[in-house]
Design an enzyme around this catalytic site. Structure first.
Site, PDB file in Angstrom:
ATOM      1  N   LYS A   1       5.250  -9.132   8.703  1.00 11.55           N
ATOM      2  CA  LYS A   1       5.128 -10.388   9.459  1.00 11.55           C
ATOM      3  C   LYS A   1       5.552 -10.216  10.918  1.00 11.55           C
ATOM      4  O   LYS A   1       4.892 -10.726  11.818  1.00 11.55           O
ATOM      5  CB  LYS A   1       6.005 -11.500   8.842  1.00 11.55           C
ATOM      6  CG  LYS A   1       5.591 -11.966   7.475  1.00 11.55           C
ATOM      7  CD  LYS A   1       6.471 -13.109   6.995  1.00 11.55           C
ATOM      8  CE  LYS A   1       7.950 -12.772   6.926  1.00 11.55           C
ATOM      9  NZ  LYS A   1       8.273 -11.714   5.971  1.00 11.55           N
TER      10      LYS A   1
ATOM     11  N   LYS B   1      11.328 -17.869  15.326  1.00 15.06           N
ATOM     12  CA  LYS B   1      11.802 -17.360  14.038  1.00 15.06           C
ATOM     13  C   LYS B   1      12.884 -18.346  13.604  1.00 15.06           C
ATOM     14  O   LYS B   1      14.013 -18.298  14.117  1.00 15.06           O
ATOM     15  CB  LYS B   1      12.365 -15.935  14.224  1.00 15.06           C
ATOM     16  CG  LYS B   1      12.971 -15.313  12.994  1.00 15.06           C
ATOM     17  CD  LYS B   1      11.962 -14.617  12.106  1.00 15.06           C
ATOM     18  CE  LYS B   1      12.633 -14.059  10.854  1.00 15.06           C
ATOM     19  NZ  LYS B   1      11.705 -13.418   9.922  1.00 15.06           N
TER      20      LYS B   1
ATOM     21  N   GLY C   1       8.027 -16.886   9.307  1.00 14.87           N
ATOM     22  CA  GLY C   1       8.944 -17.240   8.227  1.00 14.87           C
ATOM     23  C   GLY C   1       9.913 -16.095   7.952  1.00 14.87           C
ATOM     24  O   GLY C   1      10.057 -15.173   8.750  1.00 14.87           O
TER      25      GLY C   1
END
Ligand SMILES: Nc1ncnc2c1ncn2[C@@H]1O[C@H](COP(=O)(O)OP(=O)(O)OP(=O)(O)O)[C@@H](O)[C@H]1O
Ligand SMILES: C[C@H](N)[C@H](N)CCCCCC(=O)O
Ligand SMILES: [Mg+2]
Length: 260
Positions: free
Chosen positions: A24, A47, A124
């Site tokens: 990610k 984030k 995420g």
């Protein structure tokens, strides 16, 4: 269809995954860099929670997001809301420190960040069902912010079931617009590596996932690990390599252009 994409708060995407350590941060930083170079206006990264890392170290998602994107209008601290010591799901990592993450405060913060930039890329932590607070997961945050979700999936054996279940979970929590992209972290192209066999497997996995989860699979990220040192030149080169190596990913770029 467009009504679905016109979120209430502004333009953004939420990058999640079928699990942790699947790429990610690499993808989010690369997407933000690509947007920064190719689009007018301000690209921002967020984030909400990182765990198991310290600010300012090369392992921290916040540091890698900043250096991988090349964004200069923001500091590392502003990219991240919570930095927790233990390498655990955010809910558990916060509990270890006697803290509790407030989902509703994160939603308010997400709305504010969406309004403050022209496009926001959110990363995420771990996979779609990882909890931020009791009963509130990554998918819930994406759904509350009405963000489209890009799910990073492993490119290898085992991915079909993980990916189909992750997509269904995200939808069951209210994420309406979902796509899948294959990451590249679990293999290294060596001399013995069979490119044709790898590509055949990617093709077959794409077909199965698209059929079973009724979701677009928008491409496969090339093998391009982040530098593991704090060295400005390494990061400048990584960003150049990223643009060159991903230039052919037109399906991914079309998906992003329609949303950011
Ligand atoms: N495309 C890629 N090519 C090569 N290595 C990669 C790629 N994507 C990720 N990696 C490597 O795999 C590791 C995990 O990647 P990354 O940190 O991006 O995962 P993540 O999904 O963000 O994890 P987390 O859940 O902790 O946020 C890193 O060492 C990274 O450099
Ligand atoms: C420490 C790790 N790299 C991430 N920051 C958090 C991953 C949480 C995964 C929880 C789980 O799915 O079991
Ligand atoms: Mg990460």
């Amino acid at each position: 269809m467009m009504a679905l994409l016109d979120g209430r708060f502004g333009k953004g995407i939420f990058i999640s995954a079928t699990g942790t350590e699947l790429g990610k941060t690499v993808l989010a930083s690369g997407i933000a860099h690509w947007m920064h170079i190719h689009k007018l206006g301000a690209t921002a990264l967020w984030k909400p929670v990182q765990s198991g890392v310290e600010l300012g170290t090369v392992e921290a998602d916040s540091y890698r997001l900043l250096k991988g994107s090349g964004l200069t209008n923001v500091g590392e601290r502003e990219l991240v809301t919570w930095t927790l010591r233990e390498p655990l799901a955010p809910w558990a990592a916060a509990k270890r420190e006697g803290l509790e993450i407030s989902m509703s405060e994160l939603v308010v913060e997400g709305e504010r960040r969406l309004q403050a930039s022209d496009r926001l890329v959110v990363e995420g932590a771990g996979g779609v069902a990882v909890p931020l607070q009791a009963r509130h997961t990554m998918a819930d945050l994406a759904a509350a912010l009405q963000l489209p979700m890009l799910i990073v999936a492993a490119p290898l054996l085992g991915t079909v079931s993980h990916t189909v279940t992750a997509v269904q979970y995200a939808r069951s929590r209210g994420v309406k617009d979902v796509a899948v992209v294959f990451g590249a972290m679990l293999f290294k192209p060596t001399a013995e590596w069979n490119k044709a066999a790898y590509e055949q497997q990617l093709h077959e996995n794409t077909e199965m996932i698209e059929l079973l989860a009724e979701v677009p699979v928008v491409g496969a990220v090339p093998y391009l690990p982040h530098p593991n040192r704090i060295d400005e030149d390494l990061w400048i080169n990584w960003r150049k390599d990223w643009l060159r190596e991903t230039a052919h990913l037109t399906t991914l770029h079309d998906w992003l252009n329609a949303r950011l």
